[in-house]
Scaffold this motif. Structure first.
Motif, short mmCIF file in Angstrom:
data_model
loop_
_atom_site.label_atom_id
_atom_site.label_comp_id
_atom_site.label_asym_id
_atom_site.label_seq_id
_atom_site.Cartn_x
_atom_site.Cartn_y
_atom_site.Cartn_z
N MET A 1 0.84 -1.19 0.00
CA MET A 1 0.00 0.00 0.00
C MET A 1 0.88 1.25 0.00
SD MET A 1 -2.98 1.02 2.68
CE MET A 1 -1.94 1.74 3.90
N SER A 2 0.65 2.15 -0.92
CA SER A 2 1.49 3.35 -0.95
C SER A 2 0.78 4.51 -0.28
CB SER A 2 1.84 3.69 -2.40
OG SER A 2 0.67 3.76 -3.16
N ARG A 3 1.62 5.34 0.37
CA ARG A 3 1.08 6.52 1.06
C ARG A 3 1.85 7.74 0.59
NH1 ARG A 3 1.63 5.79 7.27
NH2 ARG A 3 3.69 5.14 6.61
N THR A 4 1.28 8.85 0.81
CA THR A 4 2.01 10.09 0.52
C THR A 4 3.10 10.24 1.58
OG1 THR A 4 -0.11 10.99 -0.10
CG2 THR A 4 1.72 12.54 0.07
N LEU A 5 4.32 10.59 1.12
CA LEU A 5 5.41 10.77 2.07
C LEU A 5 5.25 12.11 2.75
CD1 LEU A 5 8.16 9.66 3.11
CD2 LEU A 5 9.22 11.05 1.31
N HIS A 6 5.07 12.05 4.05
CA HIS A 6 4.93 13.27 4.81
C HIS A 6 6.32 13.73 5.26
CE1 HIS A 6 3.65 16.05 7.96
NE2 HIS A 6 2.54 16.15 7.22
N PRO A 7 6.63 15.02 5.18
CA PRO A 7 7.99 15.48 5.56
C PRO A 7 8.38 15.02 6.96
CG PRO A 7 6.74 17.28 4.59
CD PRO A 7 5.80 16.11 4.68
N SER A 8 7.43 14.92 7.88
CA SER A 8 7.79 14.57 9.26
C SER A 8 8.28 13.13 9.38
CB SER A 8 6.59 14.78 10.19
OG SER A 8 6.28 16.16 10.19
N THR A 9 8.04 12.30 8.35
CA THR A 9 8.50 10.91 8.47
C THR A 9 10.00 10.81 8.18
OG1 THR A 9 7.89 10.55 6.19
CG2 THR A 9 6.29 9.86 7.85
N ILE A 10 10.62 11.85 7.64
CA ILE A 10 12.06 11.74 7.38
C ILE A 10 12.89 12.34 8.50
CG2 ILE A 10 11.79 11.66 4.87
CD1 ILE A 10 12.63 14.57 4.82
N VAL A 11 12.28 13.01 9.45
CA VAL A 11 13.05 13.51 10.60
C VAL A 11 12.86 12.53 11.77
CG1 VAL A 11 12.92 15.91 9.87
CG2 VAL A 11 11.13 14.99 11.37
N PRO A 12 13.68 12.64 12.81
CA PRO A 12 13.55 11.68 13.92
C PRO A 12 12.13 11.70 14.50
CG PRO A 12 15.58 12.92 14.13
CD PRO A 12 14.84 13.54 13.01
N PRO A 13 11.67 10.53 14.99
CA PRO A 13 10.29 10.43 15.48
C PRO A 13 10.03 11.43 16.62
CG PRO A 13 11.62 8.51 16.10
CD PRO A 13 12.40 9.28 15.10
N GLY A 14 8.80 11.95 16.65
CA GLY A 14 8.43 12.88 17.71
C GLY A 14 8.55 14.33 17.27
N PHE A 15 9.17 14.56 16.10
CA PHE A 15 9.31 15.94 15.62
C PHE A 15 8.37 16.20 14.45
CE2 PHE A 15 13.62 15.36 17.51
CZ PHE A 15 13.54 16.41 18.42
N ARG A 16 7.98 17.48 14.35
CA ARG A 16 7.15 17.90 13.22
C ARG A 16 7.96 18.92 12.43
NH1 ARG A 16 3.15 20.68 15.90
NH2 ARG A 16 4.17 22.62 15.32
N VAL A 17 7.96 18.77 11.09
CA VAL A 17 8.75 19.68 10.28
C VAL A 17 8.03 21.02 10.15
CG1 VAL A 17 9.66 20.11 7.98
CG2 VAL A 17 9.83 17.83 8.98
N GLU A 18 8.74 22.10 10.48
CA GLU A 18 8.19 23.45 10.33
C GLU A 18 8.50 24.00 8.96
OE1 GLU A 18 7.26 26.04 13.30
OE2 GLU A 18 6.14 24.15 13.38
N SER A 19 9.80 23.85 8.57
CA SER A 19 10.19 24.35 7.25
C SER A 19 11.44 23.62 6.81
CB SER A 19 10.48 25.86 7.33
OG SER A 19 11.63 26.07 8.12
#
Ligand SMILES: [Zn+2]
Length: 518
Positions: A1-19
């Motif tokens: 199953m493919s999903r859209t890659l969310h930017p937050s999945t490439i940073v360490p877990p627990g962080f949300r990408v701001e920019s």
């Protein structure tokens, strides 16, 4: 199953990408922690009241071939717990994400650690650069050192041996877990007291494999009196061979006397001649093999490595300088060699006369062929007579006496036969040493006591006394399957790591790289 890659999945877990900004060679990603609270390092209570914010700049795993710099917008919290000494603290993250004060994310740090363990400082730093992981030589070593060695389970069977920091100058001790086949500890010297102190902290150890040197044996008996000690089989074999050499040395006076008065047994000489002829065939094979390799384009070095012959010999063969008494076999003399040999043995040694008699039998070659043969024959006899008069060194005699008869030359056969005929105690000593080697190979523990008794009345008494003194450890070496052999293997690995560190290794770093890498 493919999903859209969310930017937050490439940073360490627990962080949300701001920019995310592309700054030439570096990608700068600004992130925030998604949690509402953080637990206070002073009292472990969760705090939610934010005091202020600040940014932490960190290196992270490379992305798409570029370095990544993370900017974490971190918070300072107020701790409201009444009894807590901390009024304000900085936000804490998961240990597997980001350590306090760290300048790299945990996932990058673990890669830096692996590189440092595998390659050491400088090579790891240049490899890291290629992987777009900017980290210096010093940092790599610091990370390796700080992480130290993973805790290992308490060992019950250990091997202990020494290794050279600097040959003949400074030694250390290595301890291996023989069950898990891993090195577990390096000690800075090879003093009995140092080993004893370490062993005393490991009361669960039941078996200690060590060499025959006294200091580890002493350490083990003091620290772990009920542990079984196992002597090293390889060293035992070596010591036994050395004991035989000593026996030969002690017998040199008798050997010289025997060889001075040696009456050469004609029967033996014929056997020796046969050996010599077989030796000739073997040499011819070797020559042919060497020449074939050379024609195939192999260098002298490669031929030496592949065939095991000495460099000098290979060179002589390639230059065509390896002469042999039987060389004329391929000449026109070939059909007459047997007859010539018989004439020679009967005392007919005049080349001219032999040639005339050969011609009467139909030989068509010229006089030169025959006179060359007689000259060679004379030279060979002289060489053999010379080497018979010379008494070889004790080391050579020991080697010849333990080498198979088939591998001896004519003069060696005669020498050994003379010694064996005249110095009987040496034959017994050889039998005793052979029996010892066989006992170890066959793991025949029940043979140890009778062997000691037999050996104590032979030329190798002092070796036998040494074995008697260390009887239980040697009995264990003969009977048990534990051996220090794998410790030797770990020492080889240790030497390699040490060499990579250009002699600047400190013991903690060496230990971390050897043991941490497992
Ligand atoms: Zn607190």
């Amino acid at each position: 199953m493919s999903r859209t890659l969310h930017p937050s999945t490439i940073v360490p877990p627990g962080f949300r990408v701001e920019s995310a900004v592309d700054d030439g060679a570096v990608t700068i990603i600004t992130v925030r922690d998604t949690g509402k609270s953080s637990s206070c390092p002073g009292c472990a209570a969760d705090a939610e009241r934010v005091h202020s914010r600040y940014s932490r700049r960190l290196a992270d795993l490379p992305l798409g071939g570029r370095q990544v710099r993370l900017i974490v917008v971190a918070r300072r919290f107020r701790c409201d717990a009444p009894s807590c000494p901390r009024a304000i603290f900085t936000e804490r993250f998961g240990k597997d994400v980001l350590a306090p004060w760290a300048r790299r994310t945990a996932r990058l740090e673990s890669i830096v650690h692996c590189l440092g363990l595998a390659l050491g400082g400088r090579p790891a730093a240049s490899f890291a650069r290629r992987l777009m992981v900017p980290v210096s030589n010093d940092t790599l070593l610091r990370v390796v050192r700080r992480r130290g060695c993973p805790p290992s389970p308490a060992p019950t069977v250990v091997g202990i041996d020494d290794w050279a920091w600097k040959r003949n100058q400074r030694y250390g001790t290595i301890i291996c877990d023989l069950e898990r086949r891993r090195p577990i500890r390096l000690l800075p010297d090879r003093e009995s007291a140092t080993a004893q102190a370490w062993l005393a902290g490991q009361p669960q150890i039941a078996v200690v494999a060590r060499d025959r040197g006294g200091s580890y044996s002493l350490a083990a008996s003091k620290a772990l009196p009920s542990a079984m000690q196992v002597a090293d089989r390889w060293h035992l074999m070596e010591n036994a061979s050395h004991a035989f050499l000593d026996a030969v040395r002690k017998s040199m006076r008798q050997i010289r006397a025997v060889m001075g008065a040696a009456i050469i047994n004609p029967e033996l000489l014929t056997a020796a001649e046969r050996l010599q002829y077989e030796g000739y065939l073997r040499r011819e094979d070797a020559n042919a093999a060497i020449l074939a390799r050379a024609r195939g384009g192999a260098s002298i070095k490669e031929i030496v490595r592949d065939t095991g012959h000495s460099r000098g010999l290979v060179r002589r063969v390639l230059r065509g300088q390896r002469s042999d008494v039987f060389r004329s076999r391929e000449s026109s003399l070939e059909p007459y060699l047997e007859w010539l040999d018989a004439q020679w043995q009967a005392g007919a040694r005049n080349g001219c006369e032999l040639w005339r008699r050969l011609k009467r039998q139909g030989f068509r070659g010229c006089l030169r062929v025959v006179s060359e043969w007689t000259a060679r024959r004379r030279r060979a006899e002289k060489a053999d007579a010379d080497s018979l008069r010379r008494v070889p060194s004790a080391r050579t005699i020991a080697r010849l006496m333990t080498t198979g008869r088939d591998n001896l030359t004519k003069s060696e056969t005669v020498t050994i036969a003379a010694i064996e005929g005249g110095v009987a105690p040496l034959i017994e000593a050889r039998a005793v040493i052979n029996a010892f080697h066989a006992m170890i190979r066959k793991r025949a523990g029940e043979e140890l006591a009778p062997w000691i008794e037999r050996a104590q009345s032979s030329l190798v008494t002092s070796f036998a006394n040494g074995v008697a003194k260390d009887k239980s450890a040697i009995g264990a070496a003969v009977a048990s399957h534990w051996s220090n052999g794998q410790t030797e293997g770990q020492i080889t690995k240790l030497k390699l790591v040490k060499r990579q560190m250009y002699g600047r290794a400190k013991i903690d770093l060496l230990e971390a790289r050897l043991i941490g890498a497992g």
